[in-house]
Every structure is written in structure tokens, then in C-alpha cells.
Design an enzyme around this catalytic site. Structure first.
Site, PDB file in Angstrom:
ATOM      1  N   SER A 148       0.848  -1.186   0.000  1.00 51.77           N
ATOM      2  CA  SER A 148       0.000   0.000   0.000  1.00 51.77           C
ATOM      3  C   SER A 148       0.884   1.237   0.000  1.00 51.77           C
ATOM      4  CB  SER A 148      -0.899   0.014   1.245  1.00 51.77           C
ATOM      5  OG  SER A 148      -1.568   1.250   1.392  1.00 51.77           O
ATOM      6  N   TYR A 161      -1.985  -0.847  10.244  1.00 46.99           N
ATOM      7  CA  TYR A 161      -1.983  -1.126   8.814  1.00 46.99           C
ATOM      8  C   TYR A 161      -0.677  -0.641   8.180  1.00 46.99           C
ATOM      9  CZ  TYR A 161      -3.759  -1.057   3.967  1.00 46.99           C
ATOM     10  OH  TYR A 161      -3.951  -1.265   2.616  1.00 46.99           O
TER      11      TYR A 161
END
Length: 329
Positions: A148, A161
Site C-alpha cells: 500500500s 496497517y
């Protein structure tokens, strides 16, 4: 645990395994690989999601096999690969997609990071090392690891995350260097914000309605967030071509470029943006912030006005399109 209900295919299409392929981006990737002529194996933790995904993908013409598997299970990944290859042929392409998202302020407990790290860092390691012996023996293979932009630039209220994705970026890039010249390519996939429907299943901590509102609002913006189908096309083509780095959207590419030029400057801007996000209840840590106290998106959304649904229609439509509809009304 593995569920085996399908019959072996009559022909021998190349085999692709999408770990985390029942929902969201993984589901979109499975469809894209199916259209490219692969026999696609999708694995995930929930049989119900897998069955629904397989039915929809087959209706669209894909050849799909499902297996229940948790990417945190390294031994199970090895068993799964052995079973797939004995029945369907060598796994030519593997893409590790499985992930979880928790949105909220810094948690109180270290244990709050466990699930994110286990699924999004240990998970790709387990998946890759399950397929790697066979690929090395054949001296060919395509590996894609979905990370990401939050694994490059820290994002406020996504600490667990971001931590897991930073690790995944390091693993993917390091593995790519290690396997140079082996015939095996490793693609570090760095998406920006996407409309996958994942906001509906994400966990929201603290002021859950407010956390859901900002995260989903960004996911609905057409310029900022990319539709998962388009993202899947970019990823599938890049992995097939053996590209080492696959980065999109435009904001993610710009952010990556600027961050390399001035990490301190970008960090200052990101930190300032973080101060605009919802504060913990009573502006202090407490029981509301424990790692067990999460509201899934479909619950956090319940308290928001109906006009918000119209504002975020693109994100909401993605919930059904990419098989994230558990709890959907």
C-alpha cells in the site's frame, strides 16, 4: 482446513493462486486472471464468501477453485500448494492480497497490532515460501505482493496497517533482489486509495462513526480513489510482465515521488492532517480504545445521515460489486 468440492479441469490452463481472493481487490484480481486464461484458485478464511465469489466469477466465465485457508497458517499454505499442484498443475502466478484494516487513533495495547502484522506481513511470507520451492525448481514464476502507499508514507489513524504494509514493502523489495536471475519475478504492488468495498468490513475504533465518515468519504472520491476493477487490470498486467514496482493511483505516485525528495516535509504535512482527524473519546485513552473494541463499517455507518450514502455512492456500490456485502442493507 481445506474444502475440496471441485473436479479437476479437463484442460491444463496455467494456474494462478490469489490468497485473499474472496472479496475486494482479490476478488477483482481473480476475475481479471480468469479472463486472461488462468485456472484461478482463490483462498480465504470464510467458506461463505468463497462460495459466493466462485459462483459470481464462474458466471462471468472464469475457471475457479476455492480453498479455505488462513494466510497466517504457514504449514497450511504448504499443504495447500502441494494439493493444488498435484491436482491442477504448477502454480505459475501467486498474488498475496489478504488484508485487514483498522481505522482509529493509536491503540492502548501492543496486542492491537497482532492481527495486522500476522496477516499482512507474515501472511505474504507464508504464501511466498509455500510456492517458492516449486518455482525455484522450475526456474520460473510470477509473485505479486500487494502492499500500500501507506507502506511507503505513514497514514494517520492507520498505524497498525501502515506498520504491516511497511514490512511487506521491505519483504517484497528484498525478495525481488534475492531472486534476481532466478527466472522468478517479484512485483511490489503499491496501490493508492481504491474503491474495493473494503470500507464496509474495516474496523473502526474510538469515535467509530467519525472514523468511518472520513475514511469512506475519501474512498468515494473518483479522482483520489481508483475502482478495483481498473486496479486489478493494472496489477495483473504488471505481474505478468514481471515489473518490480507497480504503483498507482496518481496521488500515490506523486506522494511516493515527493516523499523520496523530502520525507520530513511530507511527514510534517501528514502530521498536520492527522490532527484534523477524530480525537479519542474525551481526548484521552481508555476502555474505548482497546484492541477488541472495533465497530465494523456496516455498524459504524448506521448512525450517519442518509445523505452520506448519496455522497459516497461510488464506494457504496463497490460493496456489492466486489463481494463485501456481509451486513449490507
Amino acid at each position: 482446513m481445506m474444502v475440496m468440492t471441485e473436479s479437476p479441469p479437463q484442460d491444463r490452463k496455467p494456474v494462478a493462486w490469489v490468497a485473499g481472493g474472496s472479496r475486494g481487490l482479490g476478488y477483482a484480481l481473480a476475475g481479471e486472471l480468469g479472463r486472461a486464461g488462468y485456472h484461478v484458485v482463490i483462498s480465504a478464511r470464510t467458506q461463505t464468501d468463497l462460495a459466493r465469489a466462485a459462483n459470481q466469477l464462474r458466471a462471468a466465465g472464469a475457471e475457479v477453485t476455492t480453498r479455505v485457508h488462513d494466510v497466517r497458517d504457514a504449514a497450511g499454505a504448504r499443504d495447500l500448494v502441494q494439493e493444488i499442484e498435484s491436482r491442477y498443475g504448477s502454480i505459475e502466478t501467486v498474488i498475496s492480497v489478504a488484508g485487514v484494516i483498522t481505522v482509529g487513533p493509536v491503540p492502548d495495547l501492543a496486542e492491537a497490532y497482532d492481527e495486522s502484522l500476522d496477516i499482512m506481513l507474515r501472511g505474504p511470507i507464508n504464501v511466498v515460501h509455500a510456492v517458492l520451492p516449486g518455482m525455484r525448481e522450475r526456474r520460473r514464476g510470477r509473485i505479486g505482493i500487494v502492499t500500500s502507499i501507506a507502506g511507503v508514507i505513514p497514514v494517520p489513524h492507520l498505524l497498525a496497517y501502515s506498520a504491516a504494509k511497511h514490512g511487506a514493502v521491505g519483504f517484497a523489495r528484498g525478495l525481488s533482489e534475492e531472486l534476481t536471475g532466478s527466472g522468478i519475478t517479484v512485483s511490489t504492488i503499491i496501490p493508492g486509495l481504491m474503491r474495493t468495498g473494503g470500507h464496509w468490513q474495516a474496523g473502526y475504533v474510538g469515535r467509530s462513526e467519525q472514523e468511518y465518515a472520513w475514511f469512506t468519504g475519501l474512498s468515494a472520491l473518483p479522482i483520489v480513489a481508483m475502482d478495483a476493477s481498473r486496479a486489478a487490470r493494472i496489477i495483473a498486467a504488471g505481474v505478468a510482465a514481471g515489473r518490480r514496482k507497480i504503483i498507482f493511483t496518481l496521488p500515490a505516485r506523486l506522494g511516493d515521488f515527493v516523499y523520496r525528495l523530502s520525507p520530513v516535509g511530507v511527514g510534517t504535512v501528514v502530521g498536520a492532517a492527522g490532527r484534523l482527524l477524530p480525537r479519542p473519546p474525551d481526548d484521552a485513552s481508555g476502555d474505548d480504545q482497546t484492541h477488541d473494541d472495533q465497530a465494523p463499517g456496516f455498524r459504524a455507518a448506521a448512525g450517519l445521515p442518509k445523505v452520506f450514502d448519496r455522497f459516497t455512492a461510488l464506494a457504496r456500490n463497490a460493496v456489492r460489486r466486489f463481494n463485501n456485502q456481509a451486513g449490507f442493507q
